[in-house]
Design an enzyme around this catalytic site. Structure first.
Site, PDB file in Angstrom:
ATOM      1  N   ASP A 205      30.342  35.525  37.447  1.00 31.15           N
ATOM      2  CA  ASP A 205      31.138  34.599  38.579  1.00 31.15           C
ATOM      3  C   ASP A 205      30.228  34.436  39.749  1.00 31.15           C
ATOM      4  O   ASP A 205      29.692  35.005  40.365  1.00 31.15           O
ATOM      5  CB  ASP A 205      32.249  35.718  38.889  1.00 31.15           C
ATOM      6  CG  ASP A 205      33.197  34.864  39.939  1.00 31.15           C
ATOM      7  OD1 ASP A 205      32.946  33.860  40.218  1.00 31.15           O
ATOM      8  OD2 ASP A 205      34.358  35.461  40.051  1.00 31.15           O
TER       9      ASP A 205
ATOM     10  N   HIS B 240      34.426  33.677  35.806  1.00 28.10           N
ATOM     11  CA  HIS B 240      35.250  33.285  36.887  1.00 28.10           C
ATOM     12  C   HIS B 240      36.552  32.543  36.169  1.00 28.10           C
ATOM     13  O   HIS B 240      36.482  31.554  35.332  1.00 28.10           O
ATOM     14  CB  HIS B 240      34.758  32.407  37.590  1.00 28.10           C
ATOM     15  CG  HIS B 240      35.445  31.867  38.904  1.00 28.10           C
ATOM     16  ND1 HIS B 240      35.658  32.544  39.850  1.00 28.10           N
ATOM     17  CD2 HIS B 240      36.302  30.834  39.189  1.00 28.10           C
ATOM     18  CE1 HIS B 240      36.541  31.990  40.812  1.00 28.10           C
ATOM     19  NE2 HIS B 240      36.874  31.037  40.236  1.00 28.10           N
TER      20      HIS B 240
ATOM     21  N   CYS C 190      41.848  32.915  42.296  1.00 31.59           N
ATOM     22  CA  CYS C 190      40.958  31.880  42.959  1.00 31.59           C
ATOM     23  C   CYS C 190      41.125  31.276  44.134  1.00 31.59           C
ATOM     24  O   CYS C 190      41.248  32.031  45.126  1.00 31.59           O
ATOM     25  CB  CYS C 190      40.400  30.700  41.812  1.00 31.59           C
ATOM     26  SG  CYS C 190      39.018  29.588  42.136  1.00 31.59           S
TER      27      CYS C 190
END
Length: 258
Positions: free
Chosen positions: A186, A218, A139
């Site tokens: 996502d 995600h 991320c």
């Protein structure tokens, strides 16, 4: 941009069970999690650049220990100077405000994070015996994999999972091999951003790989609900994807000159 800015999905997930085997020590004033392979060798290293939950999150530490079990010296620094985001922030939490000002009046942008990554890489290469650096960014951390995979920046081989905040120019500047683990659902790295990134990589001279995992969202590579069979499989498969990539380009020392 090659991925969108972060959102609430960057802070939610499931805490995993397990006991960390590594240790926390400082590099200068940077708190850092270290995990060593069985033979204690440090030649081949994995630099983990974590998501916004930070380097003391047990999920991230367990991943570090897994890389160590696969023969890598693992270094995972605190990118947030003691100001990570706690897991499962409530609805309405403003991650962009945190990015700009933090919870201590200091932000977490490039000006703050670049010097941390630079100092850690320098210590790894100058004083810790590291010869080759593979780096995986989850991320938030993916942006800094891209930034330091550029020529002369210190990362030899890159890996990402559900990247966020990554600019197109940062992708285009990379000179080392890159593998990406992407989630089917996502909003940060959606279909159009995946295709945009793929189109850029296709025009570059570096080896690349992108794997799309179904039935996950995600954050799955770090914060998956392991009680769900699909999520557990995807998390474990993404980890093995990254290990295989590092085995080829870090341990295997395949020519990676761009």
């Amino acid at each position: 941009m090659a991925s969108n800015p972060g959102g609430r999905c960057c802070t939610i997930g499931v805490k995993h069970e397990g006991e960390a085997k590594g240790e926390l020590k400082n590099i200068g004033n940077i708190s850092t999690y270290f995990a060593y392979p069985e033979d204690k060798k440090t030649d081949n290293a994995v630099l983990i650049l974590p998501d916004v939950i930070g380097h003391e999150f047990i999920n991230a530490q367990l991943i570090a220990d897994q890389f160590a079990a696969n023969g890598y010296f693992v270094v995972m620094p605190d990118l947030f100077e003691g100001d990570p985001i706690p897991l499962n922030r409530p609805e309405g939490f403003d991650i962009m405000a945190w990015l700009q000002k933090g919870r201590k009046g200091k932000g977490h942008g490039k000006d703050q994070v670049d010097p941390i990554v630079e100092a850690v890489i320098k210590e790894m290469r100058d004083n810790l015996g590291v010869k080759r650096v593979g780096s995986v960014g989850y991320c938030f951390g993916a942006k800094y994999v891209a930034r330091f995979l550029a020529k002369g920046k210190g990362i030899d081989v890159g890996a990402m999972a559900h990247p966020s905040f990554v600019d197109a120019e940062e992708i285009k500047a990379m000179t080392g091999p890159l593998t990406i683990a992407a989630a089917e659902t996502d909003q940060i790295f959606p279909v159009e951003k995946r295709h945009e990134t793929e189109a850029m990589l296709k025009e570059m001279s570096i080896p690349y790989q992108m794997v799309l995992y179904s039935d996950v969202e995600h954050g799955f590579a770090v914060r998956a609900d392991m009680s769900k069979r699909e999520a557990k499989f995807a998390k474990e498969a993404a980890f093995l994807q990254h290990v295989q990539w590092f085995d080829e380009f870090v341990k295997g020392k395949r020519d990676i000159a761009a």
